[in-house]
Design an enzyme around this catalytic site. Structure first.
Site, PDB file in Angstrom:
ATOM      1  N   ALA A  20       0.809  -1.227   0.000  1.00  0.00           N
ATOM      2  CA  ALA A  20       0.000   0.000   0.000  1.00  0.00           C
ATOM      3  C   ALA A  20       0.842   1.276   0.000  1.00  0.00           C
ATOM      4  O   ALA A  20       0.726   2.110  -0.914  1.00  0.00           O
ATOM      5  CB  ALA A  20      -0.932  -0.022   1.210  1.00  0.00           C
ATOM      6  N   ALA A  21       1.709   1.438   1.001  1.00  0.00           N
ATOM      7  CA  ALA A  21       2.452   2.701   1.106  1.00  0.00           C
ATOM      8  C   ALA A  21       3.477   2.815  -0.025  1.00  0.00           C
ATOM      9  O   ALA A  21       3.567   3.847  -0.694  1.00  0.00           O
ATOM     10  CB  ALA A  21       3.133   2.794   2.468  1.00  0.00           C
ATOM     11  N   ARG A  31       3.216   9.623 -11.538  1.00  0.00           N
ATOM     12  CA  ARG A  31       2.252  10.580 -12.101  1.00  0.00           C
ATOM     13  C   ARG A  31       2.866  11.976 -12.171  1.00  0.00           C
ATOM     14  O   ARG A  31       2.613  12.738 -13.093  1.00  0.00           O
ATOM     15  CB  ARG A  31       0.998  10.653 -11.213  1.00  0.00           C
ATOM     16  CG  ARG A  31      -0.020   9.584 -11.552  1.00  0.00           C
ATOM     17  CD  ARG A  31      -1.258   9.713 -10.652  1.00  0.00           C
ATOM     18  NE  ARG A  31      -1.664   8.370 -10.277  1.00  0.00           N
ATOM     19  CZ  ARG A  31      -1.625   7.856  -9.056  1.00  0.00           C
ATOM     20  NH1 ARG A  31      -1.239   8.583  -8.022  1.00  0.00           N
ATOM     21  NH2 ARG A  31      -1.984   6.614  -8.837  1.00  0.00           N
ATOM     22  N   GLU A  44      10.322  -5.769  -3.712  1.00  0.00           N
ATOM     23  CA  GLU A  44       9.295  -6.460  -2.916  1.00  0.00           C
ATOM     24  C   GLU A  44       9.747  -7.911  -2.717  1.00  0.00           C
ATOM     25  O   GLU A  44       9.993  -8.618  -3.675  1.00  0.00           O
ATOM     26  CB  GLU A  44       7.931  -6.402  -3.613  1.00  0.00           C
ATOM     27  CG  GLU A  44       6.870  -7.311  -3.023  1.00  0.00           C
ATOM     28  CD  GLU A  44       6.647  -7.137  -1.514  1.00  0.00           C
ATOM     29  OE1 GLU A  44       6.418  -6.012  -1.066  1.00  0.00           O
ATOM     30  OE2 GLU A  44       6.726  -8.160  -0.773  1.00  0.00           O
ATOM     31  N   SER A  50       0.606  -4.346  -4.155  1.00  0.00           N
ATOM     32  CA  SER A  50      -0.648  -3.578  -4.051  1.00  0.00           C
ATOM     33  C   SER A  50      -1.848  -4.472  -3.763  1.00  0.00           C
ATOM     34  O   SER A  50      -2.846  -4.436  -4.470  1.00  0.00           O
ATOM     35  CB  SER A  50      -0.887  -2.800  -5.355  1.00  0.00           C
ATOM     36  OG  SER A  50       0.199  -1.952  -5.608  1.00  0.00           O
ATOM     37  N   CYS A  54      -6.554  -6.326   4.073  1.00  0.00           N
ATOM     38  CA  CYS A  54      -7.828  -6.081   4.759  1.00  0.00           C
ATOM     39  C   CYS A  54      -8.916  -7.047   4.292  1.00  0.00           C
ATOM     40  O   CYS A  54      -9.880  -7.312   5.010  1.00  0.00           O
ATOM     41  CB  CYS A  54      -8.318  -4.654   4.501  1.00  0.00           C
ATOM     42  SG  CYS A  54      -7.032  -3.416   4.585  1.00  0.00           S
ATOM     43  N   ARG A  81       3.569   0.896 -16.146  1.00  0.00           N
ATOM     44  CA  ARG A  81       3.554   2.327 -15.805  1.00  0.00           C
ATOM     45  C   ARG A  81       4.966   2.865 -15.549  1.00  0.00           C
ATOM     46  O   ARG A  81       5.143   3.936 -14.974  1.00  0.00           O
ATOM     47  CB  ARG A  81       2.674   2.554 -14.574  1.00  0.00           C
ATOM     48  CG  ARG A  81       1.200   2.429 -14.903  1.00  0.00           C
ATOM     49  CD  ARG A  81       0.352   2.412 -13.654  1.00  0.00           C
ATOM     50  NE  ARG A  81      -1.053   2.531 -13.961  1.00  0.00           N
ATOM     51  CZ  ARG A  81      -1.825   1.534 -14.386  1.00  0.00           C
ATOM     52  NH1 ARG A  81      -1.302   0.320 -14.571  1.00  0.00           N
ATOM     53  NH2 ARG A  81      -3.094   1.736 -14.649  1.00  0.00           N
ATOM     54  N   ASN A 318      -2.088   4.201   2.569  1.00  0.00           N
ATOM     55  CA  ASN A 318      -2.377   4.750   1.233  1.00  0.00           C
ATOM     56  C   ASN A 318      -2.209   6.266   1.213  1.00  0.00           C
ATOM     57  O   ASN A 318      -1.681   6.826   0.250  1.00  0.00           O
ATOM     58  CB  ASN A 318      -3.791   4.362   0.802  1.00  0.00           C
ATOM     59  CG  ASN A 318      -3.820   2.939   0.284  1.00  0.00           C
ATOM     60  OD1 ASN A 318      -3.329   2.664  -0.805  1.00  0.00           O
ATOM     61  ND2 ASN A 318      -4.342   2.021   1.071  1.00  0.00           N
ATOM     62  N   ARG A 455     -25.882  15.367  23.183  1.00  0.00           N
ATOM     63  CA  ARG A 455     -26.758  16.138  24.084  1.00  0.00           C
ATOM     64  C   ARG A 455     -26.558  15.708  25.535  1.00  0.00           C
ATOM     65  O   ARG A 455     -26.496  16.538  26.437  1.00  0.00           O
ATOM     66  CB  ARG A 455     -28.228  15.919  23.697  1.00  0.00           C
ATOM     67  CG  ARG A 455     -28.608  16.666  22.431  1.00  0.00           C
ATOM     68  CD  ARG A 455     -29.994  16.337  21.995  1.00  0.00           C
ATOM     69  NE  ARG A 455     -30.988  16.701  22.997  1.00  0.00           N
ATOM     70  CZ  ARG A 455     -32.302  16.638  22.799  1.00  0.00           C
ATOM     71  NH1 ARG A 455     -32.766  16.215  21.632  1.00  0.00           N
ATOM     72  NH2 ARG A 455     -33.141  16.978  23.725  1.00  0.00           N
TER      73      ARG A 455
HETATM   74  C1  LIG Z   1      -6.073  -9.545   8.125  1.00  0.00           C
HETATM   75  C2  LIG Z   1      -5.885  -8.061   8.018  1.00  0.00           C
HETATM   76  C3  LIG Z   1      -6.988  -7.224   7.936  1.00  0.00           C
HETATM   77  C4  LIG Z   1      -6.813  -5.849   7.832  1.00  0.00           C
HETATM   78  N1  LIG Z   1      -7.926  -5.050   7.764  1.00  0.00           N
HETATM   79  C5  LIG Z   1      -7.768  -3.704   7.663  1.00  0.00           C
HETATM   80  C6  LIG Z   1      -8.908  -2.851   7.558  1.00  0.00           C
HETATM   81  O1  LIG Z   1     -10.059  -3.317   7.565  1.00  0.00           O
HETATM   82  N2  LIG Z   1      -8.703  -1.507   7.455  1.00  0.00           N
HETATM   83  C7  LIG Z   1      -7.436  -0.963   7.434  1.00  0.00           C
HETATM   84  O2  LIG Z   1      -7.302   0.266   7.305  1.00  0.00           O
HETATM   85  N3  LIG Z   1      -6.336  -1.762   7.523  1.00  0.00           N
HETATM   86  C8  LIG Z   1      -6.475  -3.102   7.637  1.00  0.00           C
HETATM   87  N4  LIG Z   1      -5.369  -3.915   7.716  1.00  0.00           N
HETATM   88  C9  LIG Z   1      -4.033  -3.299   7.781  1.00  0.00           C
HETATM   89  C10 LIG Z   1      -3.479  -3.014   6.394  1.00  0.00           C
HETATM   90  O3  LIG Z   1      -3.487  -4.172   5.609  1.00  0.00           O
HETATM   91  C11 LIG Z   1      -2.053  -2.485   6.541  1.00  0.00           C
HETATM   92  O4  LIG Z   1      -2.090  -1.358   7.385  1.00  0.00           O
HETATM   93  C12 LIG Z   1      -1.452  -2.093   5.227  1.00  0.00           C
HETATM   94  O5  LIG Z   1      -1.287  -3.211   4.406  1.00  0.00           O
HETATM   95  C13 LIG Z   1      -0.090  -1.435   5.460  1.00  0.00           C
HETATM   96  O6  LIG Z   1       0.512  -1.163   4.238  1.00  0.00           O
HETATM   97  P1  LIG Z   1       2.089  -0.998   4.157  1.00  0.00           P
HETATM   98  O7  LIG Z   1       2.393  -0.760   2.728  1.00  0.00           O
HETATM   99  O8  LIG Z   1       2.556  -0.021   5.155  1.00  0.00           O
HETATM  100  O9  LIG Z   1       2.688  -2.374   4.674  1.00  0.00           O
HETATM  101  P2  LIG Z   1       2.482  -3.894   4.103  1.00  0.00           P
HETATM  102  O10 LIG Z   1       1.144  -4.072   3.514  1.00  0.00           O
HETATM  103  O11 LIG Z   1       2.901  -4.756   5.238  1.00  0.00           O
HETATM  104  O12 LIG Z   1       3.559  -3.944   2.957  1.00  0.00           O
HETATM  105  C14 LIG Z   1       4.929  -3.912   3.216  1.00  0.00           C
HETATM  106  C15 LIG Z   1       5.591  -4.704   2.113  1.00  0.00           C
HETATM  107  O13 LIG Z   1       6.995  -4.569   2.255  1.00  0.00           O
HETATM  108  C16 LIG Z   1       7.610  -5.796   1.938  1.00  0.00           C
HETATM  109  N5  LIG Z   1       8.922  -5.772   2.596  1.00  0.00           N
HETATM  110  C17 LIG Z   1       9.166  -5.635   3.918  1.00  0.00           C
HETATM  111  N6  LIG Z   1      10.496  -5.613   4.134  1.00  0.00           N
HETATM  112  C18 LIG Z   1      11.086  -5.737   2.938  1.00  0.00           C
HETATM  113  C19 LIG Z   1      12.440  -5.776   2.504  1.00  0.00           C
HETATM  114  N7  LIG Z   1      13.437  -5.689   3.383  1.00  0.00           N
HETATM  115  N8  LIG Z   1      12.701  -5.922   1.188  1.00  0.00           N
HETATM  116  C20 LIG Z   1      11.674  -6.017   0.280  1.00  0.00           C
HETATM  117  N9  LIG Z   1      10.372  -5.984   0.630  1.00  0.00           N
HETATM  118  C21 LIG Z   1      10.087  -5.842   1.942  1.00  0.00           C
HETATM  119  C22 LIG Z   1       6.655  -6.838   2.503  1.00  0.00           C
HETATM  120  O14 LIG Z   1       6.817  -8.074   1.845  1.00  0.00           O
HETATM  121  C23 LIG Z   1       5.293  -6.204   2.209  1.00  0.00           C
HETATM  122  O15 LIG Z   1       4.731  -6.640   0.998  1.00  0.00           O
HETATM  123  C24 LIG Z   1      -5.514  -5.309   7.816  1.00  0.00           C
HETATM  124  C25 LIG Z   1      -4.390  -6.145   7.894  1.00  0.00           C
HETATM  125  C26 LIG Z   1      -4.573  -7.502   7.992  1.00  0.00           C
HETATM  126  C27 LIG Z   1      -3.356  -8.389   8.080  1.00  0.00           C
END
Ligand SMILES: Cc1cc2nc3c(=O)[nH]c(=O)nc-3n(C[C@H](O)[C@H](O)[C@H](O)COP(=O)(O)OP(=O)(O)OC[C@H]3O[C@@H](n4cnc5c(N)ncnc54)[C@H](O)[C@@H]3O)c2cc1C
Length: 464
Positions: A20-21, A31, A44, A50, A54, A81, A318, A455
């Site tokens: 996501a981030a 973009r 990755e 992506s 959740c 892209r 995001n 209230r």
């Molecule tokens: C079961 C579940 C349900 C969820 N439900 C919700 C919800 O309803 N609402 C909500 O807002 N959030 C929810 N979340 C949380 C949400 O999924 C996370 O907050 C979000 O994915 C965070 O995004 P991110 O990009 O920061 O980290 P991540 O999604 O953890 O992505 C980080 C990526 O970095 C990669 N990475 C890490 N270290 C390295 C490295 N050294 N070299 C290369 N790649 C690396 C990992 O493989 C991973 O793919 C849920 C999470 C789970 C597990």
């Protein structure tokens, strides 16, 4: 070890983490600046980019057909892209002084350094795994990644027994309990806290507890898991707590996450009290002009308490990515902070919270009044009206809104967004009572439950 490729004259952005981030940042940077100006290399270590973790509980529970529906953009789509995405490649070191990262291709073991002009750290969070015998036994599953989701679904398909134990009763544990109920399992949830959903005050958590038991889920609170027992086949057969043993054909772990900042720590980047990276409002790592960080690996400013917190949510990740990509691309954007909003559900029970719980308010020295009201989702006479409980905290004397928790059925969860806007705007509960919310009998009583709570809070603030 390979040497890095010959540099061309373009700036190079390196992104660590392809979910996501990281990929929001990369996509937004793309973009803003075309491939002839900015080269983007993203690493990755997993199989997917992506994706929506959740959605895993709904995939496991059968509401979502397959993992493809949880993938917003595939590696190929990112490459089209103009993002040089290197899958199954793990960054193992950040050399801040030398502006380069070392990466290892997980399948071949090949290692190389890649230099950067700008770096984005988006390594997410890592799930907490209990340090106990049997924690890694076949049949014990986490649900952090799509690979985890797939492994769990395969186990469920193979398992003949129908007993599941979920360890942890935060929102992931609660959502997984629902998923397993939907698959016909007898579910026991084992929880260290006094009530499920520790992001709520215990009196509101109690309502979740009662509703879960009403759904046939066995809730065991105030207990620690001591070990997982395995059978002759080596697979899980029971979960043992301090005082009881619960038979289990499958175990799902949902006991929280910590920021994944191993690389950042080794590189000497600044970490906060909760182990997350510290950034400024533009998501730049503090003290580092050319390094940004976002998502589950950072700490965020809680706008209500004024303190730094670690909150692992995709909604923040995001937004961080968008801000980072804009900054990397030469624009201006900031992420001001959060008010601590979350919404989830277990079957038809919706659970929402924003702002401070009672213990949060006390911890930061805020004096408050607290009210709890019962109301209904629609006008009482309208078909389908269902009960809803709203708890509201307001600062003593000033009446500033501090927090809201809602538990109810249809229409309860997203009502919290009214309170989110009020909190963000710094409204008093008195000001809230005059909010011009939409009303018609199918949608709410003439006084919306959130306004009824406001209230009552006004009266209590005046009394205080
Ligand atoms: C079961 C579940 C349900 C969820 N439900 C919700 C919800 O309803 N609402 C909500 O807002 N959030 C929810 N979340 C949380 C949400 O999924 C996370 O907050 C979000 O994915 C965070 O995004 P991110 O990009 O920061 O980290 P991540 O999604 O953890 O992505 C980080 C990526 O970095 C990669 N990475 C890490 N270290 C390295 C490295 N050294 N070299 C290369 N790649 C690396 C990992 O493989 C991973 O793919 C849920 C999470 C789970 C597990």
């Amino acid at each position: 070890m390979n040497m890095s490729r010959t540099r061309d004259t373009r700036e190079r952005l390196v992104v660590i983490g392809g979910d996501a981030a990281g990929m929001s940042a990369a996509s937004q940077a793309r973009r803003m600046r075309g491939p002839d100006e900015l080269e983007i290399v993203a690493f990755e270590r997993g199989h997917f980019t992506s994706y929506s973790a959740c959605g895993i509980p709904y995939w496991v529970g059968g509401d979502v057909a397959g993992p493809d529906e949880l993938i917003a953009r595939t590696p190929e789509e990112h490459r089209e892209r103009g993002i040089d995405l290197r899958m199954r490649t793990e960054v193992t070191e950040i050399d801040v002084g030398g502006q380069r990262v070392r990466a290892r291709e997980l399948d071949s073991g090949a290692e190389s350094w890649t230099s950067y002009d700008k770096l984005v750290i988006a390594t997410g969070a890592r799930p907490i795994r209990p340090d106990m015998p049997g924690a890694d036994a076949p049949g014990v599953h986490g649900v952090q990644t799509l690979d985890d989701g797939r492994a769990l679904i395969e186990t469920l398909a193979r398992t003949r027994g129908r007993k599941a134990v979920v360890v942890g009763a935060g929102y992931i544990g609660v959502e997984m309990a629902e998923a397993l109920i939907n698959r016909g399992y007898e579910v026991t949830v084992v929880n260290r806290g006094s009530e499920p959903m520790s992001t709520l005050d215990p009196d509101m958590g109690r309502l979740v507890h009662e509703a879960m038991e009403g759904l046939g889920i066995t809730m065991v609170n105030d207990t620690e898991v001591a070990k997982v027992l395995t059978g002759e086949d080596g697979r899980v057969r029971a979960v043992v707590t301090q005082d009881a043993e619960y038979p289990a054909d499958v175990v799902v772990l949902g006991i929280g996450v910590r920021p994944e900042t191993t690389l950042a720590k080794a590189a000497g980047l600044p970490l906060g009290d909760h182990g997350g990276l510290l950034t400024d409002l533009a998501m730049r790592v503090r003290g580092h002009e050319n390094i940004w960080a976002g998502g589950d690996c950072v700490e965020v400013l809680d706008l209500v308490s004024g303190q730094e917190r670690h909150i692992a949510l995709g909604t923040h990740a995001n937004k961080h990515g968008q801000v980072i990509g804009t900054g990397v691309g030469g624009g201006y954007a900031t992420f001001p902070g959060v008010v601590g909003t979350a919404v989830s559900k277990v079957c038809d029970l919706e659970i929402a919270r924003t702002g401070l719980r009672e213990k949060d308010a006390r911890r930061v020295g805020l004096q408050f009044v607290s009210v709890t009201i019962e109301s209904t989702s629609r006008a009482g006479y309208y078909p389908g009206a269902s009960p809803m409980t709203v708890k509201m905290l307001a600062e003593r004397r000033t009446g500033r809104l501090l927090g809201v928790q809602i538990v109810g059925r249809e229409g309860a969860g997203k009502r919290v967004d009214i309170a989110v806007v009020a909190l963000t705007a710094g409204m008093t509960v008195e000001r809230m009572t005059a909010l011009d919310l939409g009303y018609a009998p199918p949608f709410s009583p003439v006084w919306d439950p959130v306004l009824v709570a406001a209230r009552k809070a006004v009266a209590k603030v005046r009394g205080s």
